[in-house]
Design a protein around this motif. Structure first.
Motif, PDB file in Angstrom:
ATOM      1  N   GLN A  67       0.846  -1.193   0.000  1.00  0.00           N
ATOM      2  CA  GLN A  67       0.000   0.000   0.000  1.00  0.00           C
ATOM      3  C   GLN A  67       0.882   1.244   0.000  1.00  0.00           C
ATOM      4  O   GLN A  67       1.814   1.343   0.791  1.00  0.00           O
ATOM      5  N   GLU A  68       0.515   2.213  -0.846  1.00  0.00           N
ATOM      6  CA  GLU A  68       1.354   3.408  -0.932  1.00  0.00           C
ATOM      7  C   GLU A  68       1.015   4.419   0.160  1.00  0.00           C
ATOM      8  O   GLU A  68      -0.150   4.691   0.433  1.00  0.00           O
ATOM      9  N   VAL A  69       2.048   4.954   0.765  1.00  0.00           N
ATOM     10  CA  VAL A  69       1.916   6.038   1.739  1.00  0.00           C
ATOM     11  C   VAL A  69       2.924   7.120   1.344  1.00  0.00           C
ATOM     12  O   VAL A  69       3.709   6.928   0.423  1.00  0.00           O
ATOM     13  N   LEU A 117       4.481   4.593  13.040  1.00  0.00           N
ATOM     14  CA  LEU A 117       3.108   4.583  12.534  1.00  0.00           C
ATOM     15  C   LEU A 117       2.426   3.259  12.863  1.00  0.00           C
ATOM     16  O   LEU A 117       1.301   3.227  13.373  1.00  0.00           O
ATOM     17  N   VAL A 118       3.139   2.194  12.607  1.00  0.00           N
ATOM     18  CA  VAL A 118       2.551   0.865  12.791  1.00  0.00           C
ATOM     19  C   VAL A 118       2.264   0.575  14.262  1.00  0.00           C
ATOM     20  O   VAL A 118       1.234   0.000  14.601  1.00  0.00           O
ATOM     21  N   ARG A 119       3.142   1.026  15.148  1.00  0.00           N
ATOM     22  CA  ARG A 119       2.881   0.735  16.565  1.00  0.00           C
ATOM     23  C   ARG A 119       1.632   1.468  17.053  1.00  0.00           C
ATOM     24  O   ARG A 119       1.027   1.066  18.031  1.00  0.00           O
ATOM     25  N   PHE A 132       3.851  -1.479   3.488  1.00  0.00           N
ATOM     26  CA  PHE A 132       3.686  -0.085   3.054  1.00  0.00           C
ATOM     27  C   PHE A 132       4.870   0.333   2.198  1.00  0.00           C
ATOM     28  O   PHE A 132       6.007  -0.045   2.483  1.00  0.00           O
ATOM     29  N   TYR A 133       4.597   1.152   1.191  1.00  0.00           N
ATOM     30  CA  TYR A 133       5.726   1.691   0.430  1.00  0.00           C
ATOM     31  C   TYR A 133       5.494   3.153   0.116  1.00  0.00           C
ATOM     32  O   TYR A 133       4.375   3.661   0.186  1.00  0.00           O
ATOM     33  N   ASP A 159      10.891   3.033  -1.064  1.00  0.00           N
ATOM     34  CA  ASP A 159      11.191   2.204   0.104  1.00  0.00           C
ATOM     35  C   ASP A 159       9.911   1.583   0.640  1.00  0.00           C
ATOM     36  O   ASP A 159       8.880   2.243   0.740  1.00  0.00           O
ATOM     37  N   ALA A 160      10.001   0.303   0.954  1.00  0.00           N
ATOM     38  CA  ALA A 160       8.840  -0.431   1.457  1.00  0.00           C
ATOM     39  C   ALA A 160       9.217  -1.122   2.763  1.00  0.00           C
ATOM     40  O   ALA A 160      10.389  -1.452   2.980  1.00  0.00           O
TER      41      ALA A 160
END
Ligand code: ATP
Ligand code: MG
Ligand code: MG
Ligand code: MG
Length: 565
Positions: A67-69, A117-119, A132-133, A159-160
């Motif tokens: 998924q692009e961020v 972000l993920v935490r 995420f990339y 970068d992913a």
């Protein structure tokens, strides 16, 4: 696009400061312009290529389920403190202070930001795996930016980062990314090889780099001649041509520098064990074909080394532990005279080696001749990858090794729990227990890919773009259109038809002499050229020339679309 509306800034002369062909041609074809060291502007023609490259990468990442961020390029120091990289990363990290005296950095990579972000966003194992990339500008304050966008300070990276409950899931995504990378580089039209890579200071388990094979590559790659074994070799292991060695040795001089560092400074600066510092600095801190002299001062306390260097060397850094220096040149403490022990070290742009040199005090008759470094100067940290030379047996037991040069365009890495544990990124697992997330990361140097594509695709006339990333697929050149209304009108008509058929076409309506227009378009590297003139028009024919093969042909104007497609 009409050429009259496009900035076409081609240069006849090869810019003096551009050492490798891709850098020269990117400047000459008007793709980029330098702003300052390691900083480049993409001109319209170049940006088209960059965007096409990006589009292929984006397409394959999306297809692979990422998924692009888009994360900020400026990052707060607190996150880097948490991962312990604020200290460790060294001067490649550009640090910035804001008006409130808060510290930030310009992101060289985004493990910290994405893990943060993920935490916060991911709570349950049910949300995993997730990948995420982003395609975004990075800044690395490279010790020696060079080769244009090949080793820039500001550059574009895809970068992913993937997140998993367990290693099996990480392995699955890693394999998917490996396959996606292979598709990306194949679609772009590059001759590339995936190779095993060192997991280095980031730690972690498995890692592969994707290399574009090119003689200008800064990395050395070892291939087995009998199996699929391929791995990155430390640069310093490669062997430089003997001619260069002799030539550089002749011009060797030493100069005094005020620089004085302890080996611990250097080790910390490089984030490498002290025993690896000499080799690293020889590669990273020296100019092409330069000679670096290491001088051990007679009064040094064996923890300090003073560097003396060739005036060409931009960065005055050359160090090793004194013990290693002495040991490897067969000298002992007694060899250090009152003035010092001078050890000339020859470095080419991609390989460092030293052999049969003279060292000793800077006094008459106080020299040792025929001195050689041992091959085991650095402590191998990946036993099977270090100290490899052509002809060595392959570590997989099959055949012997060949050494080739590669440009690292992509890198995939199993990070494991390295960042997630430090930043406490956890999820609740199936049993409701908190569990640290497992991570992978996957980079592609998008702007470097463009440069690498040129390294592999050029001739003495200029760039030969692979179709997939060419700024335009076709250039249509009307000959003497300013004199012939018929030619002008017909060219306009064909131009419209090609556009309507979805072909990315450039109409060269600049009214230049044909020879000049052709030379420009060959330099820029547009794959297909169509030429429309009075004579052709009389016969209903259009001329065609392939940039890659140079072969020409003529075909009926009516069939132009299907012929080009
Ligand atoms: P290198 O070994 O060339 O310094 P790296 O291993 O430091 O690269 P990574 O951290 O793996 O780079 O970053 C992912 C990708 O970004 C690399 O594979 C490369 O293609 C690209 N890249 C890294 N540094 C630069 C740079 N200074 N200029 C352009 N591209 C770069
Ligand atoms: Mg690097
Ligand atoms: Mg690398
Ligand atoms: Mg890398």
């Amino acid at each position: 696009m009409r050429a009259s509306n496009l900035l076409i800034s081609t240069l006849k002369e090869t810019p003096a400061d551009a050492e490798i062909v891709s850098h020269q041609l990117m400047l000459r074809a008007g793709l980029i312009r330098r702003l300052a060291s390691g900083l480049y502007t993409w001109l319209p023609m170049g940006l088209k290529v960059l965007r096409k490259t990006e589009a292929i990468i984006r397409d394959e990442m999306d297809k692979a389920g990422a998924q692009e961020v888009l994360m900020p390029s400026v990052q707060p120091s607190e996150l880097w403190q948490e991962s312990q990289r604020w200290e460790k990363y060294g001067p490649e990290l550009l640090r910035i202070t804001d008006r409130h005296q808060r510290e930030f950095c310009y992101g060289p990579t985004h493990e910290e930001v994405i893990t943060d972000l993920v935490r916060q966003e991911i709570r349950s194992y049910k949300q995993l795996p997730i990948n995420f990339y982003q395609i975004q500008t990075k800044f690395r304050d490279e010790i020696r930016p060079r080769f244009g966008l090949m080793r820039a300070r500001e550059f574009l990276m895809k970068d992913a980062y993937s997140f998993h409950l367990d290693h099996a899931s990480l392995q699955q995504t890693y394999d998917d990314m490996f396959a996606a990378y292979s598709r990306i580089f194949s679609r772009i039209g590059l001759d590339f090889r995936p190779v095993q890579a060192d997991t280095g200071s980031i730690g972690g388990n498995a890692s592969h780099e994707f290399h574009v094979l090119a003689s200008s590559g800064e990395d050395a790659i070892a291939f087995s001649d009998q199996s699929d074994y391929a791995a990155n070799v430390e640069l310093a292991e490669a062997i430089a041509p003997a001619g260069q060695r002799a030539a550089a040795a002749e011009t060797m001089t030493t100069v005094e520098t005020p620089q004085q560092h302890t080996i611990d400074d250097v080790s910390q600066f490089l984030n490498k064990p002290a025993t690896q510092c000499l080799k690293t600095l020889l590669v990273e801190g020296a100019e092409e074909d330069s000679v670096v002299a290491l001088v051990l001062r007679g009064d040094h306390d064996l923890n300090e080394i003073k560097a003396e260097k060739h005036p060409l060397v931009a960065e005055p850094l050359t160090f090793a532990t004194p013990e290693k220096v002495l040991e490897s040149c067969g000298a002992n403490i007694g060899s250090i005279g009152p003035v010092g022990l001078t050890i000339p070290v020859l470095v080419d742009h991609a390989a460092a080696f030293v052999s049969d040199f003279v060292c000793g005090a800077n006094d008459d008759d106080k020299h040792l001749t025929g001195v050689n470094w041992g091959r085991d100067l650095a402590e191998p940290d990946t036993a099977d990858l270090r100290n490899v030379v052509a002809g060595d047996p392959s570590p997989d037991g099959q055949g012997t090794l060949d050494i080739a040069r590669g440009i690292e365009v992509g890198h995939i890495f199993q990070l494991g729990e390295n960042y997630s544990s430090k930043l406490n990124a956890v999820v609740l697992n199936e049993t409701g227990k908190s569990q640290v997330i497992t991570m992978g990361c996957y980079g592609i140097g998008v702007s470097r890919v463009v440069a690498a594509a040129i390294e592999q695709n050029n001739d003495d006339r200029g760039i030969i773009w692979p179709e997939a990333i060419a700024p335009y697929q076709v250039v249509l050149v009307p000959v003497n259109a300013h004199k012939s209304v018929r030619v002008k009108q017909k060219a306009e008509e064909i131009y419209q038809q090609l556009q309507a058929a979805g072909i990315d076409v450039l109409l060269d309506d600049r009214g230049l002499r044909p020879g000049v227009a052709f030379a420009d378009m060959e330099l820029i590297g547009i794959p297909h050229r169509l030429i429309l003139g009075e004579r052709g028009l009389d016969n209903g024919m259009i001329e065609y020339k392939s940039r890659r093969t140079g072969e020409g042909d003529e075909f009926p104007i009516e069939s132009v679309i299907e012929t080009i497609k």
